[in-house]
Design a protein around this motif. Structure first.
Motif, PDB file in Angstrom:
ATOM      1  N   CYS A 105       0.862  -1.184   0.000  1.00  0.00           N
ATOM      2  CA  CYS A 105       0.000   0.000   0.000  1.00  0.00           C
ATOM      3  C   CYS A 105       0.898   1.234   0.000  1.00  0.00           C
ATOM      4  O   CYS A 105       1.681   1.438   0.931  1.00  0.00           O
ATOM      5  N   ARG A 124       0.994   5.313  -0.139  1.00  0.00           N
ATOM      6  CA  ARG A 124       0.203   6.530   0.065  1.00  0.00           C
ATOM      7  C   ARG A 124       1.007   7.734  -0.401  1.00  0.00           C
ATOM      8  O   ARG A 124       2.189   7.846  -0.096  1.00  0.00           O
ATOM      9  N   VAL A 140      -3.635  12.438   3.032  1.00  0.00           N
ATOM     10  CA  VAL A 140      -3.464  11.447   1.986  1.00  0.00           C
ATOM     11  C   VAL A 140      -4.110  11.976   0.705  1.00  0.00           C
ATOM     12  O   VAL A 140      -5.296  12.279   0.668  1.00  0.00           O
ATOM     13  N   VAL A 190      -3.817   6.717  -2.942  1.00  0.00           N
ATOM     14  CA  VAL A 190      -3.334   5.437  -2.429  1.00  0.00           C
ATOM     15  C   VAL A 190      -3.331   4.434  -3.575  1.00  0.00           C
ATOM     16  O   VAL A 190      -4.240   4.416  -4.404  1.00  0.00           O
ATOM     17  N   ILE A 223     -10.569   6.612  -0.641  1.00  0.00           N
ATOM     18  CA  ILE A 223      -9.167   6.360  -0.291  1.00  0.00           C
ATOM     19  C   ILE A 223      -9.110   5.595   1.033  1.00  0.00           C
ATOM     20  O   ILE A 223      -8.418   4.583   1.157  1.00  0.00           O
ATOM     21  N   GLU A 268      -7.745   1.746   1.702  1.00  0.00           N
ATOM     22  CA  GLU A 268      -6.721   1.449   2.711  1.00  0.00           C
ATOM     23  C   GLU A 268      -7.229   0.402   3.702  1.00  0.00           C
ATOM     24  O   GLU A 268      -6.494  -0.508   4.094  1.00  0.00           O
TER      25      GLU A 268
END
Length: 195
Positions: A113, A115, A127, A130, A176, A180
């Motif tokens: 992942c 960011r 953020v 992502v 987003i 995540e």
């Protein structure tokens, strides 16, 4: 802003936000153009299994029209539904494909992942996007970038991967955060005995 699809009017390039909906049915109905097709396909595989997490994607392009994807994890499998409009001239107007793929969670070897963070004037990190990838143990043969192989040459082989992304402009902060969350749930299950 909207994109004309030639056969059936205009579809908006910005879709309703699915991130406030924590159940698959509501999220799909809020976001997908063809939720009934997606939910019927997914339901045939889920058969009452609990949905631990999911992510949705949808976009419009000038060539193929609407492209839609749902990825669901039930603790043992990733179930991917993909719907895509058939390009004009390759089928009757309004035609689409509906595809289903089931990937055992045991084949996920790595979760990543990435960011992208920006700073507000006050210095707080936010953020902005992502990108998530799930590396699989299965192999994907890819044609060389030129598209042809020399005699005796083998196509490059690489691990198959599933990739997902959201940005502030494409999905917003809610989607987003949900992507995540999806990555964290999958990462927490990788390498553990299946449910």
């Amino acid at each position: 802003m909207s994109h004309s699809l030639g056969g059936g009017g205009d579809l908006p390039a910005v879709f309703p936000d699915w991130s406030p909906y924590h159940d698959l049915d509501s999220a799909a109905r809020a976001y997908l153009r063809d939720p009934d097709v997606a939910l019927e396909s997914l339901g045939g595989v889920l058969r009452g299994a609990d949905v631990l997490c999911f992510t949705l994607e949808r976009f419009v392009n000038e060539v193929n029209g609407v492209w839609q994807e749902v990825v669901v994890c039930d603790g043992n499998r990733l179930i991917l539904w993909h719907g895509e409009d058939v390009p004009l001239g390759e089928g009757p107007p309004g035609s689409m494909t509906s595809s289903l793929r089931v990937v055992p969670l045991s084949t996920v070897t790595e979760v990543g992942c990435r960011r992208q963070l920006t700073r507000t004037p006050s210095g707080q990190a936010q953020v902005g996007s992502v990108d998530v990838y799930l590396l699989l143990s299965t192999m994907d043969e890819a044609a060389p970038s030129g598209g042809t192989l020399e005699e005796g040459e083998r196509p490059p082989v690489r691990h198959d991967a599933l990739r997902f992304g959201k940005t502030i402009d494409d999905g917003g902060a809610g989607q987003i955060a949900r992507l995540e969350e999806f990555a964290r749930v999958i990462a927490s299950l990788v390498g553990r005995p299946t449910l």
